[in-house]
Scaffold this motif. Structure first.
Motif, PDB file in Angstrom:
ATOM      1  N   SER A 143       8.466   1.835  -5.401  1.00 47.84           N
ATOM      2  CA  SER A 143       8.030   1.798  -3.933  1.00 47.84           C
ATOM      3  C   SER A 143       8.342   2.777  -3.313  1.00 47.84           C
ATOM      4  O   SER A 143       8.991   3.618  -3.675  1.00 47.84           O
ATOM      5  CB  SER A 143       8.876   0.337  -3.302  1.00 47.84           C
ATOM      6  N   GLY A 144       7.737   2.899  -2.079  1.00 45.88           N
ATOM      7  CA  GLY A 144       8.009   4.110  -1.224  1.00 45.88           C
ATOM      8  C   GLY A 144       7.043   5.093  -1.466  1.00 45.88           C
ATOM      9  O   GLY A 144       7.533   6.440  -1.424  1.00 45.88           O
ATOM     10  N   ILE A 145       5.875   4.866  -2.307  1.00 43.79           N
ATOM     11  CA  ILE A 145       5.223   6.259  -2.773  1.00 43.79           C
ATOM     12  C   ILE A 145       4.024   6.407  -1.519  1.00 43.79           C
ATOM     13  O   ILE A 145       3.654   5.719  -1.032  1.00 43.79           O
ATOM     14  CB  ILE A 145       4.440   5.671  -3.989  1.00 43.79           C
ATOM     15  N   HIS A 146       4.120   7.664  -1.175  1.00 44.75           N
ATOM     16  CA  HIS A 146       2.940   8.163  -0.305  1.00 44.75           C
ATOM     17  C   HIS A 146       1.837   8.946  -0.718  1.00 44.75           C
ATOM     18  O   HIS A 146       1.851   9.728  -1.676  1.00 44.75           O
ATOM     19  CB  HIS A 146       3.754   9.197   0.635  1.00 44.75           C
ATOM     20  N   TYR A 147       0.655   7.833  -0.662  1.00 42.35           N
ATOM     21  CA  TYR A 147      -0.307   8.446  -1.655  1.00 42.35           C
ATOM     22  C   TYR A 147      -1.321   9.334  -0.629  1.00 42.35           C
ATOM     23  O   TYR A 147      -2.562   9.931  -1.301  1.00 42.35           O
ATOM     24  CB  TYR A 147      -1.140   7.064  -2.176  1.00 42.35           C
ATOM     25  N   ALA A 148      -1.163   9.300   0.706  1.00 41.35           N
ATOM     26  CA  ALA A 148      -2.083  10.046   1.490  1.00 41.35           C
ATOM     27  C   ALA A 148      -1.294  10.492   2.653  1.00 41.35           C
ATOM     28  O   ALA A 148      -0.376   9.529   3.363  1.00 41.35           O
ATOM     29  CB  ALA A 148      -3.496   9.289   1.892  1.00 41.35           C
ATOM     30  N   GLN A 149      -1.815  11.565   3.506  1.00 41.85           N
ATOM     31  CA  GLN A 149      -1.063  11.901   4.520  1.00 41.85           C
ATOM     32  C   GLN A 149      -2.362  11.982   5.671  1.00 41.85           C
ATOM     33  O   GLN A 149      -3.267  12.689   5.573  1.00 41.85           O
ATOM     34  CB  GLN A 149      -0.366  13.078   4.455  1.00 41.85           C
TER      35      GLN A 149
END
Length: 303
Positions: free
Chosen positions: A26-32
């Motif tokens: 969890s806690g994955i950042h896939y876009a900003q």
């Protein structure tokens, strides 16, 4: 008894089976997403077998009425799919007050992220499916039907964003008539400029903008609706809807099914007798098994 660790009174058991260990990242950042005064990170989680390699992936989008996107919902379904051998990602996305095409951009960005990190998560990048419920069904439909460079924004633009299968559960295909055929009280709210689908298309009344209903802007509403993007390029679909749904009309799914059929796209449509919107039937083994079987037939064929 000659077992290491045995002592008088201990009960010795033997465990049968070889079920894999399922793990969650969890806690994955896939876009900003850049805003006027900062950045917003869009999150993702992944459930998979610990030693997964070259597995088909399924990307889940959660429902939330276009006002929330709690991506760690529907745990029964996601875990069952992971136990069946799929890598199962779940992604949040932009909701109100962000307007279309933000939602399509996020769906495409999440798919590109999975392909770019296929080796990390043990994914076969040639076999990716999408699914979602309610507003998440809308997202899955967008991911499966929308094409065009104008919807590709953000990172990993060298990766394709097409998918090979799609499941929509009581999803939204046409923003112009979510209340079609519903009782008068249930349908009336969809004619308001304040209802969430109108906000997705036209934004809120703020500053110089007075807002608008989905009927005031038919071309924009059509462009923001998955039904406006269905074509021969669309992947196989599994469509499920409850006959007693009073939030999203079952006609939404019937319309999608007819549109896919008119373009020769393989689709199956199950109308679940007596089921409402996100209620108990959607968590039962029969529904989970149908979804698992569809993805197995479309994504794991030949394994």
């Amino acid at each position: 008894m000659d077992l290491h660790g045995y002592t008088r009174g201990a009960e010795v058991i033997k465990v049968a089976g070889d079920s894999p260990r399922i793990e969650m990242t969890s806690g994955i950042h896939y876009a900003q997403i850049k805003h006027a005064r900062g950045f917003r990170q869009l999150r993702m989680s992944v459930i998979r077998e610990a030693e997964a390699r070259n597995r088909p992936a399924i990307l889940y989008f959660p429902g939330g009425g276009f006002t929330s996107a709690d991506h760690d919902k529907y745990l029964q379904m996601r875990t069952a799919l992971a136990q069946a051998g799929f890598v199962v990602a779940a992604a949040e996305y932009r909701t109100v007050p962000d307007v279309f095409p933000a939602q399509a951009e996020d769906a495409k960005a999440a798919i590109r992220f999975l392909r770019a990190h296929a080796e990390t998560f043990g994914i076969d990048p040639s076999r990716i499916g999408v699914m979602g419920d309610s507003a998440g069904g809308y997202m899955a439909q967008l991911a499966a039907t929308v094409t065009g460079a104008e919807y590709e924004r953000g990172d990993y633009l060298d990766q394709p964003s097409d998918v090979q299968a799609a499941v929509t559960l009581y999803g939204i295909s046409d923003l112009s008539d979510i209340g079609a055929g519903l009782p008068r009280e249930a349908a009336a709210s969809h004619a308001s400029p304040a209802v969430t689908e109108a906000l997705i298309v036209n934004g809120p009344a703020f500053g110089p903008s007075l807002g608008a209903t989905v009927h005031d802007t038919p071309e924009k509403t059509r462009a923001a609706s998955p039904i406006g993007h269905v074509g021969p390029h669309s992947p196989p679909f599994l469509i499920l809807h409850g006959s007693a749904d009073r939030l999203v009309s079952p006609e939404q799914s019937a319309k999608l099914y007819r549109a896919l059929g008119s373009h020769g796209v393989a689709a199956r449509y199950f109308l679940v007798e007596g089921a409402g919107h996100g209620d108990s039937p959607w968590y039962q083994p029969d529904i989970i098994a149908r979804v698992t079987r569809f993805f197995y037939e479309t994504l794991r064929r030949g394994d």
